[in-house]
Design a protein around this motif. Structure first.
Motif, short mmCIF file in Angstrom:
data_model
loop_
_atom_site.label_atom_id
_atom_site.label_comp_id
_atom_site.label_asym_id
_atom_site.label_seq_id
_atom_site.Cartn_x
_atom_site.Cartn_y
_atom_site.Cartn_z
N ARG A 19 0.82 -1.08 0.06
CA ARG A 19 0.00 -0.05 0.17
C ARG A 19 0.88 1.39 0.07
N GLN A 20 1.99 1.19 0.69
CA GLN A 20 2.75 2.30 0.77
C GLN A 20 3.60 2.36 -0.36
N VAL A 21 3.83 1.38 -1.05
CA VAL A 21 4.72 1.67 -2.38
C VAL A 21 3.60 1.85 -3.40
N ASN A 22 2.33 1.62 -3.46
CA ASN A 22 1.33 2.27 -4.38
C ASN A 22 1.12 3.82 -4.32
N ALA A 23 1.32 4.18 -2.86
CA ALA A 23 0.98 5.86 -2.90
C ALA A 23 2.22 6.39 -3.06
N VAL A 24 3.47 5.98 -2.88
CA VAL A 24 4.66 6.80 -3.70
C VAL A 24 4.91 6.54 -5.09
N GLN A 25 4.32 5.43 -5.54
CA GLN A 25 4.39 5.27 -6.89
C GLN A 25 3.41 6.19 -7.87
N LYS A 26 2.30 6.35 -7.20
CA LYS A 26 1.21 7.05 -7.86
C LYS A 26 1.79 8.72 -7.80
N ALA A 27 2.54 9.23 -6.79
CA ALA A 27 3.20 10.36 -6.67
C ALA A 27 4.38 10.34 -7.75
N GLY A 28 4.69 9.43 -8.46
CA GLY A 28 6.26 9.26 -8.94
C GLY A 28 7.33 9.27 -8.41
N PHE A 29 7.44 8.97 -7.24
CA PHE A 29 8.73 8.65 -6.45
C PHE A 29 9.28 7.18 -6.69
N VAL A 30 8.78 6.57 -6.88
CA VAL A 30 9.26 4.97 -7.34
C VAL A 30 8.70 4.54 -8.56
N GLU A 31 9.14 3.61 -9.06
CA GLU A 31 8.73 2.88 -10.24
C GLU A 31 8.87 1.36 -9.90
N ARG A 32 7.86 0.61 -10.68
CA ARG A 32 8.00 -0.66 -10.59
C ARG A 32 8.35 -1.61 -12.02
N THR A 33 9.37 -2.35 -11.82
CA THR A 33 9.83 -2.91 -12.99
C THR A 33 9.66 -4.53 -13.02
N THR A 34 9.50 -5.52 -13.69
CA THR A 34 9.59 -6.63 -13.68
C THR A 34 10.94 -7.17 -13.34
N GLY A 60 11.58 11.17 -6.67
CA GLY A 60 11.56 10.61 -5.35
C GLY A 60 12.83 10.99 -4.54
N ILE A 61 13.80 10.91 -5.25
CA ILE A 61 15.10 11.27 -4.47
C ILE A 61 14.93 12.82 -4.11
N GLY A 62 14.34 13.77 -4.99
CA GLY A 62 14.25 14.90 -4.77
C GLY A 62 13.22 15.23 -3.71
N ALA A 63 12.14 14.54 -3.39
CA ALA A 63 11.25 14.69 -2.52
C ALA A 63 12.09 14.39 -0.97
N MET A 64 12.78 13.14 -1.18
CA MET A 64 13.22 12.51 0.02
C MET A 64 14.29 13.53 0.51
N ASP A 65 15.14 14.27 -0.36
CA ASP A 65 15.94 15.18 -0.05
C ASP A 65 15.54 16.52 0.57
N ALA A 66 14.34 16.91 -0.02
CA ALA A 66 13.51 17.98 0.64
C ALA A 66 13.14 17.93 2.05
N VAL A 67 12.51 16.61 2.25
CA VAL A 67 12.17 16.36 3.73
C VAL A 67 13.44 16.34 4.62
N ARG A 68 14.30 15.44 4.09
CA ARG A 68 15.73 15.04 4.95
C ARG A 68 16.15 16.77 5.24
N ARG A 69 16.27 17.59 4.34
CA ARG A 69 17.02 18.87 4.52
C ARG A 69 16.12 19.64 5.53
N ARG A 70 14.71 19.64 5.72
CA ARG A 70 13.98 20.34 6.63
C ARG A 70 14.14 19.84 7.89
N ARG A 71 14.33 18.29 8.08
CA ARG A 71 14.39 17.55 9.36
C ARG A 71 15.73 18.16 9.76
N LEU A 72 16.57 18.07 9.09
CA LEU A 72 18.34 18.43 9.48
C LEU A 72 18.21 20.07 9.84
N ASP A 73 17.67 20.93 9.02
CA ASP A 73 17.68 22.23 9.31
C ASP A 73 17.00 22.50 10.78
#
Length: 186
Positions: A75-90, A106-119
């Motif tokens: 379910r979590q993968v589906n949510a982040v996939q819909k947002a374009g943060f991950v992709e599924r391949t066979t 996904g890297i951009g979103a993760m880095d933005a959250v990480r930066r706010r947490r660190l700041d």
């Protein structure tokens, strides 16, 4: 008899320190922790961090790495996939399996959250001495290692039966594994 630590501004034991939020009566948060997770929610952030740390993996491996069951992870993968943060391949070795990979978005979103947490953390610790910061790093590293030992296991330990908690899970205290008596816990 009144609890000896009630009303004291400085907690004397680790349980007092861990359970103290808000820190003082009558204080309220001026910021909400949810404000950190603008691009992706906390669960999605942890999933993205795991993929960043360990690379692409299938749902079962990702679930094991996160300490979750595969349906929750799916379910979590589906949510982040819909947002374009991950992709599924066979998977190339087994076409029935999907491999989950982090995308540039996904890297951009993760880095933005990480930066706010660190700041935010840097702002909280701005006036701490170097010695205090080093002590915090040492103690917090020990705390994180204890979490890994208690709650996470290697794939080999998990497949051997029982995972990190023995035969019946242990999270609810039902396993035969006992928590050590911690200093200051009485």
């Amino acid at each position: 008899m009144a609890h000896p630590h009630r009303g004291s501004d400085t907690p004397r034991t680790w349980p007092d320190a861990f359970s103290r939020f808000p820190p003082l009566p009558g204080t309220y948060p001026i910021r909400r922790r949810g404000d950190l997770y603008v691009e992706v929610d906390r669960a999605g952030y942890l999933l993205l961090r795991m993929l960043d740390a360990r690379g692409s993996m299938d749902i079962s491996a990702l679930a094991g790495a996160l300490g979750l069951d595969p349906s929750t992870t799916g379910r979590q993968v589906n949510a982040v996939q819909k947002a374009g943060f991950v992709e599924r391949t066979t998977a190339t070795t087994d076409r029935r399996r999907s491999v989950i990979a982090l995308t540039d978005r996904g890297i951009g979103a993760m880095d933005a959250v990480r930066r706010r947490r660190l700041d935010g953390t840097a702002e909280m610790l701005d006036e701490w001495s170097e010695a205090d910061l080093q002590h915090l790093a040492t103690v917090f590293s020990r705390y994180n290692e204890a979490i890994v030992q208690l709650y996470l296991s290697s794939e080999r330990e998990h497949s051997a039966g029982g995972g990190a908690h023995g035969s019946n899970g242990g999270v609810d205290g039902s396993s035969d594994r006992r928590l050590p008596r911690l200093r200051g816990s009485r």
